[in-house]
Design a protein around this motif. Structure first.
Motif, mmCIF file in Angstrom:
data_model
loop_
_atom_site.group_PDB
_atom_site.id
_atom_site.type_symbol
_atom_site.label_atom_id
_atom_site.label_comp_id
_atom_site.label_asym_id
_atom_site.label_seq_id
_atom_site.Cartn_x
_atom_site.Cartn_y
_atom_site.Cartn_z
ATOM 1 N N LEU A 13 0.898 -1.256 0.101
ATOM 2 C CA LEU A 13 0.033 -0.042 -0.020
ATOM 3 C C LEU A 13 1.027 1.256 0.017
ATOM 4 C CD1 LEU A 13 -2.680 -0.905 2.478
ATOM 5 C CD2 LEU A 13 -2.925 -0.824 -0.074
ATOM 6 N N ASP A 14 1.963 1.240 0.698
ATOM 7 C CA ASP A 14 3.025 2.305 0.711
ATOM 8 C C ASP A 14 3.471 2.696 -0.749
ATOM 9 O OD1 ASP A 14 4.863 4.204 1.450
ATOM 10 O OD2 ASP A 14 5.942 2.919 2.793
ATOM 11 N N ARG A 15 3.838 1.545 -1.450
ATOM 12 C CA ARG A 15 4.509 1.870 -2.918
ATOM 13 C C ARG A 15 3.375 2.329 -3.618
ATOM 14 N NH1 ARG A 15 9.643 -1.147 -2.620
ATOM 15 N NH2 ARG A 15 9.913 -2.013 -0.552
ATOM 16 N N LEU A 16 2.302 1.784 -3.595
ATOM 17 C CA LEU A 16 0.999 2.130 -4.438
ATOM 18 C C LEU A 16 0.839 3.445 -4.239
ATOM 19 C CD1 LEU A 16 -1.261 1.388 -6.264
ATOM 20 C CD2 LEU A 16 -2.583 0.911 -4.348
ATOM 21 N N ALA A 17 0.777 3.974 -2.906
ATOM 22 C CA ALA A 17 0.491 5.587 -2.576
ATOM 23 C C ALA A 17 1.689 6.328 -3.315
ATOM 24 C CB ALA A 17 0.453 5.601 -1.013
ATOM 25 N N ASN A 18 2.858 5.787 -3.171
ATOM 26 C CA ASN A 18 4.011 6.514 -3.825
ATOM 27 C C ASN A 18 3.663 6.622 -5.372
ATOM 28 O OD1 ASN A 18 6.627 7.878 -3.723
ATOM 29 N ND2 ASN A 18 7.357 6.154 -4.637
ATOM 30 N N ALA A 19 3.135 5.583 -5.902
ATOM 31 C CA ALA A 19 2.906 5.635 -7.428
ATOM 32 C C ALA A 19 2.131 6.608 -7.781
ATOM 33 C CB ALA A 19 2.840 4.197 -7.847
ATOM 34 N N ILE A 20 0.916 6.534 -6.736
ATOM 35 C CA ILE A 20 -0.148 7.515 -7.144
ATOM 36 C C ILE A 20 0.071 8.860 -7.136
ATOM 37 C CG2 ILE A 20 -2.439 8.228 -6.070
ATOM 38 C CD1 ILE A 20 -3.033 5.300 -5.423
ATOM 39 N N THR A 21 1.075 9.221 -6.299
ATOM 40 C CA THR A 21 1.747 10.398 -6.090
ATOM 41 C C THR A 21 2.819 10.858 -6.981
ATOM 42 O OG1 THR A 21 3.026 9.891 -4.146
ATOM 43 C CG2 THR A 21 0.723 10.846 -3.704
ATOM 44 N N PHE A 22 2.830 10.205 -8.157
ATOM 45 C CA PHE A 22 3.708 10.429 -9.350
ATOM 46 C C PHE A 22 5.330 9.947 -8.960
ATOM 47 C CE2 PHE A 22 0.388 13.538 -9.671
ATOM 48 C CZ PHE A 22 -0.182 13.276 -10.822
ATOM 49 N N GLY A 23 5.174 9.020 -7.771
ATOM 50 C CA GLY A 23 6.651 8.488 -7.620
ATOM 51 C C GLY A 23 6.768 7.118 -8.320
ATOM 52 N N SER A 24 7.832 6.441 -7.934
ATOM 53 C CA SER A 24 8.038 5.316 -8.584
ATOM 54 C C SER A 24 7.451 4.128 -7.682
ATOM 55 C CB SER A 24 9.669 4.808 -8.543
ATOM 56 O OG SER A 24 10.061 3.626 -8.976
ATOM 57 N N GLY A 25 6.837 3.007 -8.498
ATOM 58 C CA GLY A 25 6.168 2.039 -7.829
ATOM 59 C C GLY A 25 7.093 1.073 -7.093
ATOM 60 N N ASP A 26 8.451 1.170 -7.217
ATOM 61 C CA ASP A 26 9.266 0.376 -6.571
ATOM 62 C C ASP A 26 9.879 1.182 -5.311
ATOM 63 O OD1 ASP A 26 10.903 2.183 -7.694
ATOM 64 O OD2 ASP A 26 12.200 0.485 -8.746
#
Length: 75
Positions: A13-26
């Protein structure tokens, strides 16, 4: 076993939230904030101080320099 399962779900979920905020999914949000804090970001400083309430130097300890290259918007 249940504890590991929950930690894996929270990490995803943490990585998903980062991807949603235009960050990297990894990359985790904490790693991204730690990198931004090291560059002097005030925004990251506020969030890292909040996370320090749960674990001292959480953002600093979470930095993974190998993650984040696939961010939609580079930091």
């Amino acid at each position: 076993m249940l504890k590991r399962y929950l930690l894996n779900i929270l990490s995803a979920l943490d990585r998903l939230a980062n991807a949603i905020t235009f960050g990297s999914g990894d990359e985790t949000i904490s790693s991204r904030l730690g990198k931004a804090h090291a560059k002097g970001s005030r925004f990251a400083c506020v969030f890292c101080r909040f996370l320090d309430l749960f674990q001292k130097d959480h953002c600093k300890l979470s930095i993974n320099p190998d993650d984040g290259a696939n961010a939609t918007v580079p930091d």
